[in-house]
Design an enzyme around this catalytic site. Sequence first.
Site, PDB file in Angstrom:
ATOM      1  N   HIS A   1       7.568  16.960  69.950  1.00 38.61           N
ATOM      2  CA  HIS A   1       6.923  18.279  69.743  1.00 38.61           C
ATOM      3  C   HIS A   1       6.975  19.059  71.056  1.00 38.61           C
ATOM      4  O   HIS A   1       6.213  18.789  71.975  1.00 38.61           O
ATOM      5  CB  HIS A   1       5.469  18.102  69.306  1.00 38.61           C
ATOM      6  CG  HIS A   1       4.796  19.394  68.969  1.00 38.61           C
ATOM      7  ND1 HIS A   1       4.174  19.612  67.773  1.00 38.61           N
ATOM      8  CD2 HIS A   1       4.644  20.551  69.667  1.00 38.61           C
ATOM      9  CE1 HIS A   1       3.672  20.826  67.740  1.00 38.61           C
ATOM     10  NE2 HIS A   1       3.937  21.418  68.891  1.00 38.61           N
TER      11      HIS A   1
ATOM     12  N   HIS B   1       7.722  23.076  73.016  1.00 43.47           N
ATOM     13  CA  HIS B   1       7.994  24.516  73.024  1.00 43.47           C
ATOM     14  C   HIS B   1       8.928  24.826  74.189  1.00 43.47           C
ATOM     15  O   HIS B   1       8.558  24.618  75.351  1.00 43.47           O
ATOM     16  CB  HIS B   1       6.698  25.312  73.173  1.00 43.47           C
ATOM     17  CG  HIS B   1       5.764  25.098  72.025  1.00 43.47           C
ATOM     18  ND1 HIS B   1       5.815  25.856  70.879  1.00 43.47           N
ATOM     19  CD2 HIS B   1       4.796  24.175  71.819  1.00 43.47           C
ATOM     20  CE1 HIS B   1       4.903  25.419  70.020  1.00 43.47           C
ATOM     21  NE2 HIS B   1       4.269  24.398  70.568  1.00 43.47           N
ATOM     22  N   LEU B   2      10.119  25.321  73.869  1.00 36.61           N
ATOM     23  CA  LEU B   2      11.100  25.626  74.922  1.00 36.61           C
ATOM     24  C   LEU B   2      11.205  27.113  75.216  1.00 36.61           C
ATOM     25  O   LEU B   2      11.839  27.500  76.199  1.00 36.61           O
ATOM     26  CB  LEU B   2      12.484  25.112  74.526  1.00 36.61           C
ATOM     27  CG  LEU B   2      12.784  23.635  74.768  1.00 36.61           C
ATOM     28  CD1 LEU B   2      14.203  23.317  74.281  1.00 36.61           C
ATOM     29  CD2 LEU B   2      12.625  23.245  76.223  1.00 36.61           C
ATOM     30  N   ARG B   3      10.634  27.963  74.319  1.00 39.12           N
ATOM     31  CA  ARG B   3      10.786  29.429  74.446  1.00 39.12           C
ATOM     32  C   ARG B   3      12.261  29.814  74.409  1.00 39.12           C
ATOM     33  O   ARG B   3      13.078  29.104  73.851  1.00 39.12           O
ATOM     34  CB  ARG B   3      10.094  29.955  75.727  1.00 39.12           C
ATOM     35  CG  ARG B   3       8.680  29.456  75.937  1.00 39.12           C
ATOM     36  CD  ARG B   3       7.733  29.806  74.808  1.00 39.12           C
ATOM     37  NE  ARG B   3       6.348  29.507  75.172  1.00 39.12           N
ATOM     38  CZ  ARG B   3       5.428  29.066  74.324  1.00 39.12           C
ATOM     39  NH1 ARG B   3       5.717  28.871  73.048  1.00 39.12           N
ATOM     40  NH2 ARG B   3       4.201  28.844  74.738  1.00 39.12           N
TER      41      ARG B   3
ATOM     42  N   ASN C   1       8.445  28.674  67.004  1.00 38.37           N
ATOM     43  CA  ASN C   1       7.543  29.850  67.047  1.00 38.37           C
ATOM     44  C   ASN C   1       7.965  30.849  68.115  1.00 38.37           C
ATOM     45  O   ASN C   1       7.203  31.217  68.993  1.00 38.37           O
ATOM     46  CB  ASN C   1       6.076  29.412  67.228  1.00 38.37           C
ATOM     47  CG  ASN C   1       5.806  28.684  68.526  1.00 38.37           C
ATOM     48  OD1 ASN C   1       6.700  28.038  69.085  1.00 38.37           O
ATOM     49  ND2 ASN C   1       4.581  28.770  69.019  1.00 38.37           N
TER      50      ASN C   1
ATOM     51  N   LYS D   1       8.403  23.533  60.116  1.00 35.24           N
ATOM     52  CA  LYS D   1       7.066  23.583  60.707  1.00 35.24           C
ATOM     53  C   LYS D   1       6.143  24.503  59.916  1.00 35.24           C
ATOM     54  O   LYS D   1       6.485  25.662  59.659  1.00 35.24           O
ATOM     55  CB  LYS D   1       7.181  24.092  62.160  1.00 35.24           C
ATOM     56  CG  LYS D   1       5.854  24.262  62.897  1.00 35.24           C
ATOM     57  CD  LYS D   1       5.194  22.935  63.249  1.00 35.24           C
ATOM     58  CE  LYS D   1       3.793  23.119  63.804  1.00 35.24           C
ATOM     59  NZ  LYS D   1       3.715  23.147  65.254  1.00 35.24           N
TER      60      LYS D   1
ATOM     61  N   HIS E   1       0.800  22.064  61.727  1.00 32.28           N
ATOM     62  CA  HIS E   1      -0.290  22.458  62.625  1.00 32.28           C
ATOM     63  C   HIS E   1      -1.551  22.400  61.764  1.00 32.28           C
ATOM     64  O   HIS E   1      -1.784  23.290  60.948  1.00 32.28           O
ATOM     65  CB  HIS E   1      -0.065  23.858  63.204  1.00 32.28           C
ATOM     66  CG  HIS E   1      -1.127  24.251  64.184  1.00 32.28           C
ATOM     67  ND1 HIS E   1      -0.898  24.401  65.532  1.00 32.28           N
ATOM     68  CD2 HIS E   1      -2.459  24.478  64.013  1.00 32.28           C
ATOM     69  CE1 HIS E   1      -2.034  24.717  66.143  1.00 32.28           C
ATOM     70  NE2 HIS E   1      -2.996  24.772  65.242  1.00 32.28           N
TER      71      HIS E   1
ATOM     72  N   HIS F   1       0.047  17.021  66.978  1.00 28.88           N
ATOM     73  CA  HIS F   1      -0.966  17.082  68.043  1.00 28.88           C
ATOM     74  C   HIS F   1      -2.384  16.868  67.523  1.00 28.88           C
ATOM     75  O   HIS F   1      -3.236  17.748  67.621  1.00 28.88           O
ATOM     76  CB  HIS F   1      -0.875  18.384  68.850  1.00 28.88           C
ATOM     77  CG  HIS F   1      -0.657  19.639  68.049  1.00 28.88           C
ATOM     78  ND1 HIS F   1      -1.429  20.005  66.974  1.00 28.88           N
ATOM     79  CD2 HIS F   1       0.261  20.631  68.176  1.00 28.88           C
ATOM     80  CE1 HIS F   1      -1.007  21.146  66.489  1.00 28.88           C
ATOM     81  NE2 HIS F   1       0.025  21.540  67.195  1.00 28.88           N
TER      82      HIS F   1
ATOM     83  N   LEU G   1      -4.336  24.793  71.770  1.00 26.27           N
ATOM     84  CA  LEU G   1      -4.738  24.673  70.368  1.00 26.27           C
ATOM     85  C   LEU G   1      -3.944  23.560  69.700  1.00 26.27           C
ATOM     86  O   LEU G   1      -2.734  23.507  69.907  1.00 26.27           O
ATOM     87  CB  LEU G   1      -4.498  25.999  69.632  1.00 26.27           C
ATOM     88  CG  LEU G   1      -5.467  27.118  70.017  1.00 26.27           C
ATOM     89  CD1 LEU G   1      -5.019  28.447  69.415  1.00 26.27           C
ATOM     90  CD2 LEU G   1      -6.898  26.780  69.577  1.00 26.27           C
TER      91      LEU G   1
ATOM     92  N   ASP H   1       3.697  18.776  73.083  1.00 28.24           N
ATOM     93  CA  ASP H   1       3.227  20.144  72.842  1.00 28.24           C
ATOM     94  C   ASP H   1       3.221  20.945  74.146  1.00 28.24           C
ATOM     95  O   ASP H   1       2.399  21.855  74.315  1.00 28.24           O
ATOM     96  CB  ASP H   1       1.841  20.173  72.183  1.00 28.24           C
ATOM     97  CG  ASP H   1       1.550  21.513  71.509  1.00 28.24           C
ATOM     98  OD1 ASP H   1       2.488  22.303  71.293  1.00 28.24           O
ATOM     99  OD2 ASP H   1       0.371  21.771  71.208  1.00 28.24           O
TER     100      ASP H   1
ATOM    101  N   HIS I   1       3.436  29.140  79.485  1.00 29.57           N
ATOM    102  CA  HIS I   1       2.951  30.529  79.486  1.00 29.57           C
ATOM    103  C   HIS I   1       2.917  30.980  80.941  1.00 29.57           C
ATOM    104  O   HIS I   1       2.437  30.228  81.808  1.00 29.57           O
ATOM    105  CB  HIS I   1       1.530  30.629  78.920  1.00 29.57           C
ATOM    106  CG  HIS I   1       1.450  30.391  77.437  1.00 29.57           C
ATOM    107  ND1 HIS I   1       1.707  31.373  76.508  1.00 29.57           N
ATOM    108  CD2 HIS I   1       1.134  29.279  76.732  1.00 29.57           C
ATOM    109  CE1 HIS I   1       1.559  30.885  75.283  1.00 29.57           C
ATOM    110  NE2 HIS I   1       1.213  29.609  75.388  1.00 29.57           N
TER     111      HIS I   1
ATOM    112  N   ALA J   1      -3.059  30.173  74.663  1.00 29.11           N
ATOM    113  CA  ALA J   1      -3.281  28.738  74.463  1.00 29.11           C
ATOM    114  C   ALA J   1      -2.026  27.956  74.813  1.00 29.11           C
ATOM    115  O   ALA J   1      -0.933  28.314  74.391  1.00 29.11           O
ATOM    116  CB  ALA J   1      -3.649  28.482  73.002  1.00 29.11           C
TER     117      ALA J   1
HETATM  118  O1  DOR Z   1      -1.701  25.392  72.666  1.00 27.50           O
HETATM  119  C1  DOR Z   1      -0.768  25.707  71.953  1.00 27.50           C
HETATM  120  N1  DOR Z   1       0.282  26.424  72.402  1.00 27.50           N
HETATM  121  N2  DOR Z   1      -0.808  25.324  70.672  1.00 27.50           N
HETATM  122  C2  DOR Z   1       0.094  25.738  69.786  1.00 27.50           C
HETATM  123  O2  DOR Z   1      -0.033  25.385  68.626  1.00 27.50           O
HETATM  124  C3  DOR Z   1       1.176  26.665  70.183  1.00 27.50           C
HETATM  125  C4  DOR Z   1       1.455  26.585  71.613  1.00 27.50           C
HETATM  126  C5  DOR Z   1       2.306  27.727  72.125  1.00 27.50           C
HETATM  127  O3  DOR Z   1       3.336  28.042  71.498  1.00 27.50           O
HETATM  128  O4  DOR Z   1       1.980  28.299  73.166  1.00 27.50           O
HETATM  129 ZN    ZN Z   2       2.954  23.169  69.531  1.00 25.71          ZN
END
Ligand code: DOR
Ligand code: ZN
Length: 349
Positions: free
Chosen positions: A19, A21-23, A47, A105, A142, A180, A225, A253, A257, A269
Amino acid sequence: MSHIESPDSITLIRPDDWHLHLRDGAAMASVLPHSARQFARAIVMPNLKPPVTTTALASAYRDRILAALPASMQFEPLMTLYLTDNTDPDEIRRAKDTGFIHAVKLYPAGATTNSAAGVTDLRKCYKTLEVMQEVDMPLLVHGEVTDHDIDLFDREAVFIERVMRPLRRDFPELKIVFEHITTRDAAQYVAEAEGPIAATITAHHLLHNRNAIFKGGINPHYYCLPVLKREEHRLALVTAATSGDERFFLGTDSAPHAVHTKEASCGCAGCYTALHAMELYAAAFDEAGALDKLEAFASLNGPNFYDLPVNTGTITLKRETWTVPPTVPMGEQELVPLHGGEQIGWKML
Ligand code: DOR
Ligand code: ZN
C-alpha cells in the site's frame, strides 16, 4: 527463512509494500527511489488528481513511474484502479487482461485525500464487484464510514458493521484487503472472518497511539487517515502483525505531502515512511520481541495473498542508531519524514 545473525542484525527476503502513495510528476520522481531501495514491488494507490479510473490511465501512470525509476534500481509498480459509482464492469476485464493491474481501490467518497470521486453507495457498484469476484480481482478497502455524526475515532469499527459485513455476505469469494487497519475491532474481524480477506498494517500505527498527534502541541506529521487510535488498539495491531497469521502483511501507506501543506491551519493527512519503512517496522517488531516474525509479514504473506512469486534477493537490517533527515526533497518542495530529525535504532544496509 529469515536469518537472525545476532540480536543486532537480521537478513530477510526482499520485502514488498502492499500500500503506497507515489503521487506523480516531479514529486513522484523524488520519492520513488526511497521505495525502490527498500522494496521490490509496491501496490500503487490510484488517488491522483484526476484519479486513475481506467486501464488506459493506469497504463500511462505505470509508464511514468518506470520512466522516473533510476536505471540502477529494480522496482515493479503493481497498479490499481480507483473505483467509482460508474466503473464499467468491462473495465475490470480490461484491467485483468493487462497483467499489471492487481487490484481495485474503494475510497468511500470524502473519506480521505482525493476521495471526492469515490463511491457514494457500494450498491451502485454491485455489477462491477460481481465481475471482480469472477475474474479474481482483489478489492482494496479504505474502511471508514464518512457520516458526519459518527465520531472520527469510531469510523473504522462502524464501517465493519455497516459496509464490510454486508459486502462479504454478498460477495463471499471476492478477495478483500482491509487496508491500513487501526483498531482491535478490525484486527479481530480479519483474524476470525471466513474466506479470502487480509489486512495491511502501517509502521506508524504499530509504533504510535493517538497521543503522538497532541504531545506538547499539535504534531501534524502524525496526522493520517485512518487517524491513530488508543494504545489498546496499537497493542492489538502489534499482536496481529507479529502473530505469524498470514492474513496480515506490510503496507506502509507512505503518503508524501509538501511540508507547507502539513504545517498549515488545515493540514493534509499522511505520514511519510517510504524513506525508512523497514527500519521502522524492525523497531516495532523488535520492541515486541518478534523479529523472527518480520519476514512473513514483510516478504511472504503479501505475495501469497496476491498470488505472486516471493522475491529473490535479501535485505539486511542492523541495530544502529542514526538520525532521520529533518526533510527530504519533494519535487521543488520538501517533505518531513516521520521522525524527521530524530534518532531511530535500526538501519537498512
Ligand atoms: O493519511 C492518508 N493519506 N490516508 C489516506 O487514506 C490517503 C493518504 C494520502 O493520499 O495522502
Ligand atoms: Zn493510503
